[in-house]
Motif scaffolding. Structure first.
Motif, PDB file in Angstrom:
ATOM      1  N   GLY A 244       0.943  -4.118  10.744  1.00 57.37           N
ATOM      2  CA  GLY A 244       1.170  -2.715  11.072  1.00 57.37           C
ATOM      3  C   GLY A 244       1.181  -1.850   9.819  1.00 57.37           C
ATOM      4  O   GLY A 244       0.620  -0.745   9.800  1.00 57.37           O
ATOM      5  N   ILE A 245       1.829  -2.348   8.758  1.00 59.70           N
ATOM      6  CA  ILE A 245       1.855  -1.615   7.495  1.00 59.70           C
ATOM      7  C   ILE A 245       0.457  -1.549   6.892  1.00 59.70           C
ATOM      8  O   ILE A 245       0.052  -0.519   6.338  1.00 59.70           O
ATOM      9  N   GLU A 247      -2.426  -1.434   8.383  1.00 60.10           N
ATOM     10  CA  GLU A 247      -3.224  -0.417   9.065  1.00 60.10           C
ATOM     11  C   GLU A 247      -2.884   0.981   8.553  1.00 60.10           C
ATOM     12  O   GLU A 247      -3.777   1.793   8.272  1.00 60.10           O
ATOM     13  N   ARG A 248      -1.595   1.261   8.421  1.00 55.95           N
ATOM     14  CA  ARG A 248      -1.193   2.586   7.937  1.00 55.95           C
ATOM     15  C   ARG A 248      -1.553   2.767   6.458  1.00 55.95           C
ATOM     16  O   ARG A 248      -1.921   3.854   6.029  1.00 55.95           O
ATOM     17  N   LEU A 249      -1.449   1.689   5.685  1.00 56.25           N
ATOM     18  CA  LEU A 249      -1.789   1.770   4.267  1.00 56.25           C
ATOM     19  C   LEU A 249      -3.275   2.029   4.075  1.00 56.25           C
ATOM     20  O   LEU A 249      -3.665   2.843   3.221  1.00 56.25           O
ATOM     21  N   GLN A 250      -4.122   1.378   4.859  1.00 58.08           N
ATOM     22  CA  GLN A 250      -5.560   1.588   4.729  1.00 58.08           C
ATOM     23  C   GLN A 250      -5.928   3.023   5.082  1.00 58.08           C
ATOM     24  O   GLN A 250      -6.781   3.646   4.426  1.00 58.08           O
ATOM     25  N   GLU A 251      -5.281   3.542   6.101  1.00 55.23           N
ATOM     26  CA  GLU A 251      -5.513   4.941   6.478  1.00 55.23           C
ATOM     27  C   GLU A 251      -5.079   5.878   5.355  1.00 55.23           C
ATOM     28  O   GLU A 251      -5.768   6.854   5.029  1.00 55.23           O
ATOM     29  N   LEU A 252      -3.959   5.553   4.713  1.00 55.44           N
ATOM     30  CA  LEU A 252      -3.460   6.379   3.618  1.00 55.44           C
ATOM     31  C   LEU A 252      -4.380   6.292   2.401  1.00 55.44           C
ATOM     32  O   LEU A 252      -4.651   7.304   1.738  1.00 55.44           O
ATOM     33  N   ILE A 264      -2.849  13.597   6.635  1.00 53.15           N
ATOM     34  CA  ILE A 264      -2.471  12.185   6.740  1.00 53.15           C
ATOM     35  C   ILE A 264      -1.423  11.836   5.691  1.00 53.15           C
ATOM     36  O   ILE A 264      -0.446  11.122   5.970  1.00 53.15           O
ATOM     37  N   ALA A 268       2.374  10.689   6.516  1.00 49.38           N
ATOM     38  CA  ALA A 268       3.001   9.447   6.057  1.00 49.38           C
ATOM     39  C   ALA A 268       4.377   9.723   5.469  1.00 49.38           C
ATOM     40  O   ALA A 268       5.337   8.983   5.720  1.00 49.38           O
ATOM     41  N   GLU A 271       6.704  10.566   8.386  1.00 49.69           N
ATOM     42  CA  GLU A 271       7.115   9.359   9.106  1.00 49.69           C
ATOM     43  C   GLU A 271       8.225   8.635   8.348  1.00 49.69           C
ATOM     44  O   GLU A 271       9.145   8.078   8.948  1.00 49.69           O
TER      45      GLU A 271
END
Length: 365
Positions: A244-245, A247-252, A264, A268, A271
């Motif tokens: 889960g982290i 996925e969010r890290l790649q988006e960031l 974005i 982050a 969130e």
């Protein structure tokens, strides 16, 4: 405490594993006069715990309670052996993973006498030499049982947790392993990754290290071998959390690497604000918002103690506290967190006692 009568736990108690947790439990039981016996694969470790006053290294034949405090990769094996060797004893463990142990014992005819437990306490330092009889005071102590567990066994382990000064929390093995993956195992790995990124950084950059970096990397001092065993015992839950982290890290990363993506990046951070707001506050209550009073403290013997004494004399309670040493200066920046309604009173009181208080306006300059 100076008498076993003051504790609900009755001896003799056998502690298998004389590291930080096992020796800390033993020390507190001994403070209450409970007979404690110590066992460890390392005679040196057991001897150290004995010399610290944690108990006797003589054999014991009929313990009432056995506490298994060994590394998680061998906990199930040691628990099973203890259940077979001591048919009248309740056996508990303090490992940080529970589902694997429960599965290992599922077919054991003695499983009803096992109660899993996990005190949520520790230190960066490990081993019996770091043991503290007060280690568990006010800390959560998870107790894991099932429908087939003997209620008397659960009561004995609950009594142990209460005697340690801990707050008892009941969970299933699955609930526990998910919770620790999020609240303990993932932060350890994230802290280690951040600290690992500093290995090749120039000293000039590291001179800028502030309290934020120190806070994030504080637990990166932990024992690599112990944590490898802990992570291995909870692979499934930790993998889900890390994915889960990821996925969010790649988006960031994509947002930071582009000319846009500010929404974005801002999202982050937002969130993170929402997540921090959910962490329980003082005494486990709702999160509280405190006012920060910053005081410059000379780096001299007795000065920090004097600050605390003066705050007490003013009559303001310290809700939280942190100390950051200023770069190349013989002072520290003490952040004193208090109830907002008392902040102005504290600032005036400290200024009147010749402390240098940094105002909010000065902080922003």
């Amino acid at each position: 405490m100076n008498s076993e009568a003051l504790l609900a736990t009755k001896g003799p108690v056998l502690i298998i594993g004389t590291g930080l947790l096992g020796t800390s439990i033993a020390l507190r039981l001994r403070m209450g006069g409970v007979p404690v016996y110590l066992e460890d694969a390392s005679p040196v470790a057991a001897g150290l715990a004995r010399d610290l006053g944690a108990g006797s290294t003589e054999p014991v034949s009929h313990p009432q309670l056995v506490v298994v405090a060994v590394p998680p990769d061998v906990t199930a094996m040691v628990v099973r052996a203890a259940l077979e060797k001591y048919p009248d004893a309740v056996v508990t463990d303090v490992a940080s993973v529970k589902s694997a142990i429960a599965a290992e014992l599922a077919e054991s005819p003695h499983a009803a006498r096992w109660v899993g437990s996990h005190p949520m306490a520790g230190k960066e330092r490990s081993g019996g030499i770091a043991a503290d009889a007060d280690l568990f005071i006010g800390r959560p102590w998870v107790i894991v049982s099932s429908a087939s567990t003997d209620p008397e066994a659960v009561l004995r382990v609950r009594n142990l947790a209460v005697d340690m000064g801990a707050a008892v929390v009941a969970m299933t093995a699955a609930e526990h392993d998910h919770a620790v993956a999020v609240m303990s195992h993932m932060p350890q790995l994230m802290s280690s990754l951040v600290a690992g990124a500093l290995r090749e950084e120039p000293a000039q950059a590291l001179d800028l290290a502030g309290q934020g970096l120190r806070d994030v990397t504080r637990i990166a001092h932990s024992d690599p071998l112990l944590w490898a065993a802990i992570i291995a015992g909870n692979r499934a839950e930790i993998t889900r959390v890390l994915q889960g982290i990821q996925e969010r890290l790649q988006e960031l990363i994509s947002a930071v690497d582009s000319t846009g993506g500010l929404d974005i990046i801002s999202g982050a951070i937002h969130e993170g604000n929402l997540g921090v707001a959910r962490i329980p506050g003082k005494h486990g209550g709702a999160p509280a918002h405190y006012a920060e009073v910053t005081v410059l403290v000379p780096d001299e013997p007795g000065r920090l103690g004097q600050l605390f004494s003066d705050i007490g004399a003013i009559g303001v309670n310290i809700e939280d506290f942190s100390l950051e040493h200023s770069l190349a200066q013989p002072v520290g920046r003490a952040a004193v967190f208090v109830q907002p309604a008392r902040a102005a009173e504290l600032e005036h009181g400290l200024s009147a006692r010749a402390w240098q208080v940094v105002s909010a306006e000065q902080e922003g300059e």
